[in-house]
Design a protein around this motif. Structure first.
Motif, PDB file in Angstrom:
ATOM      1  N   VAL A 199      32.220  -9.741  37.605  1.00 28.27           N
ATOM      2  CA  VAL A 199      29.751  -9.575  37.463  1.00 28.27           C
ATOM      3  C   VAL A 199      29.143 -10.071  35.842  1.00 28.27           C
ATOM      4  CG1 VAL A 199      28.227  -7.932  37.647  1.00 28.27           C
ATOM      5  CG2 VAL A 199      30.289  -7.941  38.972  1.00 28.27           C
ATOM      6  N   TYR A 200      29.357 -11.139  35.900  1.00 28.57           N
ATOM      7  CA  TYR A 200      28.443 -12.379  35.067  1.00 28.57           C
ATOM      8  C   TYR A 200      26.803 -11.363  34.961  1.00 28.57           C
ATOM      9  CZ  TYR A 200      31.837 -15.145  35.242  1.00 28.57           C
ATOM     10  OH  TYR A 200      33.027 -15.790  35.813  1.00 28.57           O
ATOM     11  N   ARG A 201      26.116 -10.950  34.001  1.00 21.48           N
ATOM     12  CA  ARG A 201      25.052 -10.548  33.040  1.00 21.48           C
ATOM     13  C   ARG A 201      24.199 -10.737  32.009  1.00 21.48           C
ATOM     14  NH1 ARG A 201      26.288  -4.936  31.123  1.00 21.48           N
ATOM     15  NH2 ARG A 201      27.762  -6.006  30.487  1.00 21.48           N
ATOM     16  N   TYR A 202      23.182 -11.455  33.006  1.00 25.26           N
ATOM     17  CA  TYR A 202      21.797 -12.378  31.578  1.00 25.26           C
ATOM     18  C   TYR A 202      20.625 -11.909  31.588  1.00 25.26           C
ATOM     19  CZ  TYR A 202      24.944 -16.439  33.336  1.00 25.26           C
ATOM     20  OH  TYR A 202      26.469 -17.694  33.505  1.00 25.26           O
ATOM     21  N   ASN A 203      20.428 -12.069  30.635  1.00 28.43           N
ATOM     22  CA  ASN A 203      18.635 -11.269  30.062  1.00 28.43           C
ATOM     23  C   ASN A 203      18.240 -12.184  31.540  1.00 28.43           C
ATOM     24  OD1 ASN A 203      18.836 -13.211  28.105  1.00 28.43           O
ATOM     25  ND2 ASN A 203      18.884 -12.291  26.910  1.00 28.43           N
ATOM     26  N   LEU A 204      16.125 -12.306  30.994  1.00 31.15           N
ATOM     27  CA  LEU A 204      15.942 -13.144  30.705  1.00 31.15           C
ATOM     28  C   LEU A 204      15.011 -14.220  30.679  1.00 31.15           C
ATOM     29  CD1 LEU A 204      12.962 -12.690  33.142  1.00 31.15           C
ATOM     30  CD2 LEU A 204      11.817 -11.830  30.795  1.00 31.15           C
ATOM     31  N   HIS A 205      16.021 -14.023  29.211  1.00 31.38           N
ATOM     32  CA  HIS A 205      15.916 -15.519  28.451  1.00 31.38           C
ATOM     33  C   HIS A 205      17.545 -16.412  28.712  1.00 31.38           C
ATOM     34  CE1 HIS A 205      12.864 -13.827  26.878  1.00 31.38           C
ATOM     35  NE2 HIS A 205      13.404 -12.509  26.423  1.00 31.38           N
ATOM     36  N   ASP A 255      16.006  -2.785  35.116  1.00 35.00           N
ATOM     37  CA  ASP A 255      15.531  -2.991  33.745  1.00 35.00           C
ATOM     38  C   ASP A 255      15.344  -4.977  34.229  1.00 35.00           C
ATOM     39  OD1 ASP A 255      18.102  -3.913  33.860  1.00 35.00           O
ATOM     40  OD2 ASP A 255      18.487  -2.305  31.964  1.00 35.00           O
ATOM     41  N   GLN A 256      15.779  -6.335  34.859  1.00 38.51           N
ATOM     42  CA  GLN A 256      15.365  -7.304  34.438  1.00 38.51           C
ATOM     43  C   GLN A 256      16.660  -7.930  33.903  1.00 38.51           C
ATOM     44  OE1 GLN A 256      11.133  -8.442  33.715  1.00 38.51           O
ATOM     45  NE2 GLN A 256      10.840  -8.032  36.044  1.00 38.51           N
ATOM     46  N   THR A 257      18.079  -7.350  34.341  1.00 45.38           N
ATOM     47  CA  THR A 257      19.101  -7.879  33.742  1.00 45.38           C
ATOM     48  C   THR A 257      19.703  -8.933  35.385  1.00 45.38           C
ATOM     49  OG1 THR A 257      19.509  -5.966  32.799  1.00 45.38           O
ATOM     50  CG2 THR A 257      21.179  -7.666  33.205  1.00 45.38           C
ATOM     51  N   LEU A 258      19.946  -9.917  35.242  1.00 42.72           N
ATOM     52  CA  LEU A 258      20.007 -10.675  36.244  1.00 42.72           C
ATOM     53  C   LEU A 258      22.218 -10.808  36.755  1.00 42.72           C
ATOM     54  CD1 LEU A 258      19.417 -12.963  38.990  1.00 42.72           C
ATOM     55  CD2 LEU A 258      20.014 -14.770  37.370  1.00 42.72           C
ATOM     56  N   ILE A 259      22.416 -10.486  38.077  1.00 41.35           N
ATOM     57  CA  ILE A 259      23.303  -9.533  38.247  1.00 41.35           C
ATOM     58  C   ILE A 259      24.445 -10.732  39.459  1.00 41.35           C
ATOM     59  CG2 ILE A 259      25.379  -7.783  39.064  1.00 41.35           C
ATOM     60  CD1 ILE A 259      23.856  -7.304  36.566  1.00 41.35           C
ATOM     61  N   CYS A 260      25.547 -11.839  38.774  1.00 38.42           N
ATOM     62  CA  CYS A 260      25.508 -13.066  39.888  1.00 38.42           C
ATOM     63  C   CYS A 260      27.235 -12.562  39.454  1.00 38.42           C
ATOM     64  CB  CYS A 260      25.966 -13.871  38.817  1.00 38.42           C
ATOM     65  SG  CYS A 260      24.334 -14.610  38.126  1.00 38.42           S
ATOM     66  N   ILE A 261      27.610 -12.335  40.766  1.00 35.27           N
ATOM     67  CA  ILE A 261      29.028 -12.293  41.190  1.00 35.27           C
ATOM     68  C   ILE A 261      29.691 -13.133  41.950  1.00 35.27           C
ATOM     69  CG2 ILE A 261      30.620 -10.280  42.600  1.00 35.27           C
ATOM     70  CD1 ILE A 261      28.335  -8.274  42.154  1.00 35.27           C
ATOM     71  N   THR A 262      31.051 -13.729  41.663  1.00 36.29           N
ATOM     72  CA  THR A 262      31.743 -14.242  42.265  1.00 36.29           C
ATOM     73  C   THR A 262      32.787 -14.561  42.858  1.00 36.29           C
ATOM     74  OG1 THR A 262      32.815 -14.884  40.024  1.00 36.29           O
ATOM     75  CG2 THR A 262      30.637 -16.214  40.203  1.00 36.29           C
ATOM     76  N   GLU A 283      27.437  -9.930  27.243  1.00 39.78           N
ATOM     77  CA  GLU A 283      28.838  -9.570  26.793  1.00 39.78           C
ATOM     78  C   GLU A 283      29.148  -8.414  27.065  1.00 39.78           C
ATOM     79  OE1 GLU A 283      31.164 -11.534  27.391  1.00 39.78           O
ATOM     80  OE2 GLU A 283      30.054 -13.963  26.791  1.00 39.78           O
ATOM     81  N   PRO A 284      30.166  -7.509  27.699  1.00 40.42           N
ATOM     82  CA  PRO A 284      30.548  -8.382  28.148  1.00 40.42           C
ATOM     83  C   PRO A 284      30.756  -8.188  30.143  1.00 40.42           C
ATOM     84  CG  PRO A 284      31.371  -5.918  28.507  1.00 40.42           C
ATOM     85  CD  PRO A 284      30.617  -6.053  27.342  1.00 40.42           C
ATOM     86  N   ASN A 285      31.774  -9.379  30.141  1.00 39.08           N
ATOM     87  CA  ASN A 285      31.487  -9.354  31.898  1.00 39.08           C
ATOM     88  C   ASN A 285      32.358  -8.190  32.257  1.00 39.08           C
ATOM     89  OD1 ASN A 285      30.372 -12.046  31.812  1.00 39.08           O
ATOM     90  ND2 ASN A 285      32.371 -13.224  31.483  1.00 39.08           N
ATOM     91  N   LEU A 286      31.747  -7.459  33.795  1.00 41.36           N
ATOM     92  CA  LEU A 286      32.645  -6.446  34.379  1.00 41.36           C
ATOM     93  C   LEU A 286      33.346  -7.731  35.478  1.00 41.36           C
ATOM     94  CD1 LEU A 286      29.108  -4.625  34.415  1.00 41.36           C
ATOM     95  CD2 LEU A 286      31.258  -4.669  32.606  1.00 41.36           C
ATOM     96  N   SER A 287      34.123  -6.300  36.024  1.00 40.79           N
ATOM     97  CA  SER A 287      34.986  -7.251  37.155  1.00 40.79           C
ATOM     98  C   SER A 287      34.720  -5.711  38.365  1.00 40.79           C
ATOM     99  CB  SER A 287      36.314  -6.721  36.748  1.00 40.79           C
ATOM    100  OG  SER A 287      36.953  -7.522  38.140  1.00 40.79           O
ATOM    101  N   MET A 288      34.907  -6.253  39.895  1.00 37.17           N
ATOM    102  CA  MET A 288      34.544  -5.589  40.607  1.00 37.17           C
ATOM    103  C   MET A 288      36.262  -5.025  40.812  1.00 37.17           C
ATOM    104  SD  MET A 288      31.806  -5.452  42.036  1.00 37.17           S
ATOM    105  CE  MET A 288      32.200  -3.837  43.163  1.00 37.17           C
ATOM    106  N   GLY A 289      37.348  -5.183  40.338  1.00 39.72           N
ATOM    107  CA  GLY A 289      38.568  -4.452  40.370  1.00 39.72           C
ATOM    108  C   GLY A 289      39.984  -5.550  40.899  1.00 39.72           C
TER     109      GLY A 289
END
Length: 819
Positions: A110-116, A98-105, A121-127
């Motif tokens: 897990v940070y999620r950004y829209n097209l703009h 659905d064109q959400t940008l996923i960035c994992i540090t 929010e909220p940020n997610l976590s791999m654990g």
């Protein structure tokens, strides 16, 4: 001459042609792919870029602040934001469906950004484990990701719409894997993601509940990538070979010695016909046969796999490498005398007023419909608009002499190409091919356009294709309200009404609710005035504090309950949780019999949750009575015929299952499906009960045969299976009998049924599955199917004698003019 210039752009890989048209000269400035982490969305989607902090680079004129920038596929910037996420180094970045940008540090955030470029929010976590032991590698697919941390633990989020990080089984490895690949859940037997880790000379297949060693001796593997359909794995070995294997590692499809042990920077499938390997100056395209094709680049590139090829992003351009469609080859291949080529030539002669046009048409008169179809198909695969136009003109010219041809095919293709050309335009920057467009669907494309604020083109496409325009106008109206904080309410209302009136029945109340949400209550109140449905008006007026107006509107429409719904709704909510008897009385008093029925049905499930409701429990009696009561109430209303029938069938099935549990003393029937009940009866040897269930629930003969075949195979009762096959000619044919035997690894049993397969293609594939090369080849040659012979040869790739049988037969077919 046109065909010569067209074919001159192609490269030949064995017997197939490939082309690499340039889609765009990129509009961005000073974006160096070698200095950025980049994520490109498929289906001509957006490109995200951020300076790579793992590389030491000279900042030149850039700001020291790192920025996340988002571009179209044409390189036009859509948005940007300062990257200030504190989770350590950026490890992986990718776009979801659905064109959400996923960035994992590094710390597993897990940070999620829209097209703009707005943070979701909220940020997610791999654990916790990823926070304590840094994430080292991420592999993305569709809507999911797999991460490997420093402790060699594997974690997975299989769907970002339901983002729950799951720890996979313990790998037991002591060194970081050489490479990681993923088989998507839709292609695995279990329906869960499978992770492939290149470890030593083999591969570990890691699932949530176990690890197994596969592909012993194929490694060490430096790179791996799974094909789009999940069936094949392309890999690069430590000694410089490209290996293509089936993902179950049962056979090697082909291998190629790359003459360099240096692993490629990128490895990618190009459709399903070839594999791409990229080193810093060369792109190598390898197919199962023939010499590979080399492309040289003097700037870095990124490969973007698509369903039908690969887009190639460089600092300056976007190209699309893909196989030339058969229809295009038949027209433009140098020296082609195919009917479509002669028709295309005929148009050229006609334009030059040459009599040869008529001569060409006479030559292909019997094949004219196929020639017209090929020209239409080739037009659909073209990116060049003038070539599209010429091909469609050729089709139209040929169609004039066809008595039997679908007249609307040219119109359909013209329609599709107008949409594709509109979105491919550099200003929009969505370079979809026709296959990608069909896979994506027009409604999803429109959703993506409005998400990118391309409302005008989205509206025009919706109107042109006869789709609902309300979605586009609603999104535009809400976006306009958000972006127009400086425009006075009265002026903005005028702008909104001018567009909203274009769509009959549009929900003014929804737009008003958005205005209220953005703090423009006065605008919301003015918009509500234009909502014709009181049922939509009143609740919103109440929510923005306009109680008196709400009451007036409710009284005007004659439904006072609209203005005072709170007490009734609170009572229903309370009673639904605590006092079902009160609620039943209330619904009975208001004549809502179906609501009482739903409550009774729900109660029957509550009884089922009781741990005592098993093993022939007497609790099944009251439960069945509740369902029968619900059925009786559903039957009182015409609108609930389906629910009434379902409840009746449910009660009948539960009675039978209850009786079976009592007679077998096994609590394994209740709440299973009809199919499962039949299957269980056969497995237990109770064929009379199975037939009774079949008869009671009118199970079709085809379904009955499927269930019985695989149930008998489950208990390995091969005599019963053979006897069943001879009762009468099976309505499902003999293929399921073959599959059941092969799945159970009973080659001898399978041989009883393979000769009975009517279709020689099916016979050939069945013989191949049990390793009988000569019989497979004989059957395939009966089918006169060269493509099938080629495919079966790959199955026996490691058996030289078997391979030569297929080559001989294929050559014989080619000689006879059969392809």
């Amino acid at each position: 001459m046109a065909s010569v210039s067209v074919a001159a752009e192609w490269q030949q890989l064995y017997d197939r042609y490939y082309r690499k048209p340039e889609l765009y000269q990129l509009r961005w400035n000073h974006v160096d792919l070698s200095r950025n982490k980049v994520a490109c969305a498929p289906f001509g989607g957006p490109i995200a870029a951020i300076r790579d902090d793992s590389k030491i680079v000279q900042l030149r004129s850039e700001s020291a602040l790192r920025k996340l920038r988002i571009f179209t596929s044409a390189g036009a910037q859509i948005s940007e934001t300062v990257w200030k996420n504190p989770g350590g180094r950026l490890i992986g970045m990718s776009w979801t469906e659905d064109q959400t940008l996923i960035c994992i540090t590094q710390d597993g955030t897990v940070y999620r950004y829209n097209l703009h470029a707005q943070l979701i929010e909220p940020n997610l976590s791999m654990g916790k484990e990823c926070f304590e032991n840094s994430v080292v590698e991420c592999v993305f697919w569709g809507n999911g990701v797999v991460c490997v941390n420093e402790a060699f633990q594997v974690f997975c989020i299989s769907d970002f719409k339901n983002p729950r990080a799951v720890r996979m089984a313990e790998t037991g490895i002591e060194d970081f894997p050489l490479c990681v690949a993923v088989i998507e859940p839709q292609y695995t037997m279990s329906g869960n993601v499978e992770v492939l880790l290149g470890v030593g000379d083999h591969v570990l297949l890691v699932e949530e509940d176990g690890v197994q060693q596969v592909g012993a001796g194929v490694g060490p593997l430096q790179k791996m990538v799974v094909s789009r359909n999940g069936r094949y794995l392309a890999s690069f070995t430590h000694d410089g070979r490209l290996l293509v294997m089936s993902t179950d590692f049962s056979n090697i499809i082909f291998e190629y010695n790359c003459e360099s042990a240096l692993p490629p920077e990128q490895l990618s499938w190009c459709g399903m016909d070839s594999v791409l390997l990229y080193w810093d100056d060369m792109l190598l395209m390898v197919g199962p046969f023939g010499e590979p094709v080399r492309y040289l680049y003097d700037e870095p590139i990124i490969l973007i796999p698509e369903c039908d090829g690969v887009r190639i992003l460089s600092n300056t351009s976007m190209e699309f490498l893909h196989r030339v469609p058969d229809s295009t080859v038949s027209i433009f291949r140098i020296g082609s005398t195919q009917p479509a080529a002669l028709l295309y030539d005929a148009l050229d002669h006609f334009d030059r007023r040459s009599a040869k046009a008529d001569e060409n048409l006479r030559l292909i008169r019997s094949s004219l419909p196929e020639a017209v179809e090929a020209c239409i198909d080739a037009a659909g695969h073209e990116f060049d608009i003038s070539r599209q136009r010429t091909l469609l003109r050729a089709a139209s010219y040929g169609q004039a002499f066809c008595s039997h041809f679908q007249r609307d095919r040219i119109q359909e293709m013209s329609k599709t190409l107008r949409v594709l050309n509109a979105v491919r335009n550099q200003e929009i920057g969505v370079p979809l091919s026709i296959q990608q467009y069909k896979l994506l669907t027009p409604s999803v494309l429109i959703g993506r356009l409005i998400n990118a604020q391309q409302h005008l083109v989205a509206l025009r496409i919706s109107e042109y294709l006869g789709l609902n325009q309300e979605v586009v106008i609603m999104h535009w109206a809400c976006s306009k309200i958000t972006a127009s904080l400086a425009i006075p309410d009265v002026s903005l209302l005028e702008i909104l009404l001018d567009k909203l009136k274009l769509c009959k029945g549009i929900s003014y109340a929804t737009v008003a609710a958005h205005a209220d949400k953005t703090g423009r209550r006065k605008l919301a109140a003015m918009l509500i005035e234009h909502e014709p449905r009181s049922s939509k008006q009143v609740p919103l007026l109440l929510s923005i504090g306009e109680e008196d107006t709400a009451l007036t509107k409710a009284i005007e429409c004659g439904d006072t309950d609209l203005a005072r719904p709170l007490g009734r709704d609170l009572f229903i909510s309370y009673a639904r949780c605590y006092k079902h008897e009160f609620l039943k009385d209330f619904f009975l008093s208001t004549g809502q019999l179906q609501e009482v029925a739903f409550l009774l049905w729900k109660e029957s499930w509550e009884v089922a949750k009781n741990p005592m409701a098993s093993k022939g429990s007497p609790l099944h009696g009251p439960r069945i009575k509740l369902i029968e009561k619900a059925q009786s109430l559903f039957s009182e209303t015409k609108e609930h015929v389906f629910e009434s029938k379902a409840a009746e069938e449910h009660a009948k099935l539960l009675r039978m299952q209850h009786e079976l549990e009592v007679s077998t003393k096994q609590a394994i029937f209740v709440d299973s499906s009809i199919s499962d009940t039949i299957r269980t009866c056969i497995v237990l040897g109770n064929h009379r009960a199975a037939v009774k269930v079949k008869t009671e629930f009118k199970v079709t003969e085809k379904r009955w045969y499927w269930l019985k075949v695989f149930a008998l195979a489950t208990i390995r009762d091969w005599d019963a299976l053979e006897k069943f096959s001879k009762e009468k000619r099976p309505p499902i044919g003999y293929r399921p009998f073959v599959e059941a035997c092969v799945d159970a690894d009973e080659r001898g049993e399978a041989l009883k049924y393979i000769p009975k397969l009517a279709d020689p293609r099916e016979r050939a594939e069945a013989y191949a599955r049990i390793g009988m090369a000569k019989e497979a080849a004989d059957a395939a040659s009966q089918a006169k199917d060269g493509e099938l012979l080629g495919r079966l040869k790959l199955t026996f790739a490691q058996n030289a004698a078997a391979s030569s049988i297929f080559d001989t037969l294929r050559d014989r077919l080619s000689f006879q003019g059969v392809s």
